[in-house]
Write an enzyme that holds these catalytic residues in place. Structure first.
Site, short mmCIF file in Angstrom:
data_model
loop_
_atom_site.label_atom_id
_atom_site.label_comp_id
_atom_site.label_asym_id
_atom_site.label_seq_id
_atom_site.Cartn_x
_atom_site.Cartn_y
_atom_site.Cartn_z
N HIS A 1 4.69 -24.74 3.55
CA HIS A 1 6.10 -24.83 3.17
C HIS A 1 6.77 -26.11 3.65
O HIS A 1 7.80 -26.50 3.13
CB HIS A 1 6.88 -23.57 3.59
N GLU B 1 10.64 -26.04 18.23
CA GLU B 1 11.36 -24.79 17.91
C GLU B 1 11.98 -24.26 19.20
O GLU B 1 11.39 -24.39 20.27
CB GLU B 1 10.39 -23.76 17.36
N LYS C 1 6.90 -23.95 20.89
CA LYS C 1 7.90 -22.87 20.86
C LYS C 1 8.73 -22.97 22.13
O LYS C 1 8.25 -23.45 23.16
CB LYS C 1 7.21 -21.51 20.85
N LYS D 1 -0.81 -19.79 4.33
CA LYS D 1 -1.54 -20.16 5.53
C LYS D 1 -1.54 -18.97 6.51
O LYS D 1 -0.64 -18.14 6.40
CB LYS D 1 -0.96 -21.42 6.16
N HIS E 1 1.12 -28.08 8.93
CA HIS E 1 2.39 -28.79 8.78
C HIS E 1 2.35 -30.22 9.36
O HIS E 1 2.74 -31.17 8.69
CB HIS E 1 3.52 -28.04 9.48
N ARG F 1 0.83 -1.22 0.00
CA ARG F 1 0.00 0.00 0.00
C ARG F 1 0.86 1.26 0.00
O ARG F 1 0.48 2.29 -0.55
CB ARG F 1 -0.89 -0.03 1.24
N ASP G 1 -1.56 -23.02 14.24
CA ASP G 1 -0.37 -22.54 13.54
C ASP G 1 0.46 -23.69 12.97
O ASP G 1 1.04 -23.55 11.90
CB ASP G 1 0.49 -21.72 14.53
#
Ligand code: BG6
Length: 490
Positions: free
Chosen positions: A178, A216, A340, A148, A240, A51, A235
């Site tokens: 991915h 992660e 996480k 996603k 995945h 934008r 998520d």
């Protein structure tokens, strides 16, 4: 060994959200790498859209930084050739501002493959697709890439799919996950379907259980706003992890063509046994990290990263015991876990085989450990098959558990190609095999929604775990009460 490059005709890629995080971290570096590999003809155009008004030169400076941050030593000649392909148009997704400019640019490439990459939040998909349609920008060779999350639940996923489907036929829609572009994920298919060894034992007769871990070490810093509306189940698991589960569990497809593969994945999703308020407490564990230590340093907890406000009940960790109700997998649990701020960054699939039925060795030979196959996606991609062998040398029969170890980087000596590089080029070539079909996404939500609902109605909140550990102790109990254990260092 040198990776083979399959050439493509000149194409245009229009990136909406071109100054956003995904574009800077993944898309721009991926396009630069394809340039370096010699796969982007000089007539290609990368039309960056966002934008904010800015000149092409301003955008090229952003793109240059993005490439420099992604690779330690960019090739100066390739980088300048890549930047020459980049153009910039300021377009407002929610009004007609800027669209005539974009139309004028695209007129020059009417006959070539045209890719619209929607690297923006899903709330803008409807507006952008609507305007792409009303400005007649869809040609027979046009494709759209949808990032996603596709929705937040089944109803919103259907709405997103319907909005995109009003403008693009399904064969032009590329829903990206991915994980499907990762080298090892594709190797899983090679391993299963290009070797006669595994398929006969790939079933409940020989497999004890399967573990899928995507751990992660990072927290959510910088993305807390989005993450708090999603959580680990939406998520990571809905997309995945379920995609990985599908590739492990699916029947051999008739061929590698997109619909044959996707038909088989869909059957797995439909065979997942429901988890809802009756059994969620027993089959799922959710957690949220507290302050702790990661990579040697102190790190804040999730609530601190989120900032002031109401305490959040969003899960940053999930463990699930899933079952697939079909002949191949009846009674074989699939244990999934993702989170996480865990102890390390590791993603892997472990297929644990059943123990031998009878030992011919006496106790002095040592314990016989069941075979398992480890398919590691990251950090060091490769496959390990754990076997029992004899300890070398004289001195009687002593058995040892050792891996047949194939690290891809060592075995092939090639650069690890980022998933986005492969997937963007698949879009250009029109190959949908590694992209999710509409019914797959919806089937995944059909399984996820009742879990979300069960959590919403339960009075429990996510269990705390210390950053830098493997998650809440309940996740360990989830597998250990079945007499099994997470293989943290397989
Ligand atoms: C994304 C998630 O899809 O995948 C992120 O939104 C997550 O939260 C990321 O960090 C993990 O991807 P990778 O390739 O780093 O394992």
């Amino acid at each position: 060994m040198v990776a083979r490059v399959i050439s493509v005709e000149p194409f245009d890629i229009v990136v909406f959200g071109a100054t956003g995080d995904l574009a800077k971290r993944k898309l721009i570096p991926a396009l630069y790498e394809r340039c370096l590999a010699g796969q982007m003809p000089a007539e290609c155009r990368v039309i960056a859209v966002s934008r904010r008004p800015m000149s092409a030169e301003d955008f090229r400076a952003i793109a240059r930084t993005a490439v420099e941050e992604s690779t330690s030593k960019p090739d100066p000649e390739t980088l300048s050739r890549f930047l020459d392909l980049c153009q910039y148009v300021a377009v407002d997704a929610v009004s007609d501002e800027g669209w005539s400019d974009l139309c004028a640019r695209l007129q020059a490439g009417e006959d070539r493959v045209r890719v619209f990459y929607l690297a923006v939040g899903p709330d803008l998909f409807d507006d952008i697709c609507g305007r792409i349609g009303s400005h007649n920008l869809v040609t027979p060779k046009t494709r759209v890439v949808v990032e996603k999350p596709v929705g937040k639940n089944l109803a919103s996923a259907k709405a997103v799919n319907a909005a995109v489907g009003k403008v693009f036929p399904e064969e032009a829609v590329f829903r990206i996950d991915h994980y499907l572009g990762k080298e090892t994920v594709q190797n899983l298919m090679a391993l299963r379907f290009a070797n006669a060894l595994f398929e006969p034992i790939w079933n409940q007769g020989h497999v004890d259980h399967v573990q899928i871990t995507v751990a992660e070490s990072l927290g959510v810093a910088g993305r807390a706003g989005y993450y708090d509306t999603a959580g680990a189940l939406r998520d990571m698991v809905q997309n995945h992890m379920l995609q990985l589960l599908c590739l492990v569990a699916m029947e051999p497809p008739v061929s590698m063509d997109a619909d044959s593969v996707r038909d088989e994945k869909l059957k797995v999703l439909k065979a997942l046994e429901p988890i809802d308020e009756r059994n969620a407490q027993h089959l799922t564990v959710r957690g949220q990290y507290r302050a702790g230590a990661s990579a040697g340093g102190a790190v804040p907890g999730y609530q601190e990263e989120l900032g002031a406000g109401e305490p959040s009940e969003t899960e940053t960790f999930v463990a699930i015991k899933a079952q697939i109700g079909n002949w191949r997998w009846a009674g074989v649990p699939f244990y999934l876990r993702t989170g996480k701020r865990l102890a390390s960054r590791v993603s892997e699939i472990v297929v644990a085989f059943k123990p031998i039925p009878h030992s011919v060795f006496d106790a002095s030979a040592g314990q016989i450990i069941a075979n398992h196959l480890v398919i590691r996606l990251q950090p060091d991609e490769g496959v390990k098959l754990w076997l029992m062998i004899k300890d070398p040398g004289p001195g009687g029969m002593r058995l040892q558990h050792v891996p047949l170890d194939m690290s891809f980087a060592e075995a092939f000596g090639v650069r690890n190609v980022d998933a986005y590089e492969r997937l963007i080029m698949d879009v250009v070539r029109g190959n949908q095999t590694l992209f999710m079909r509409r019914d797959e996404v919806e089937a995944a939500w059909t399984w996820i929604d009742p879990i979300l609902e069960a959590w919403r109605t339960s009075r429990e909140t996510p269990r705390p775990y210390t950053a830098g550990t493997w998650g809440p102790s309940a996740a360990i109990a989830l597998i250990e009460r079945d007499g099994r254990t997470w293989m943290d260092d397989a």
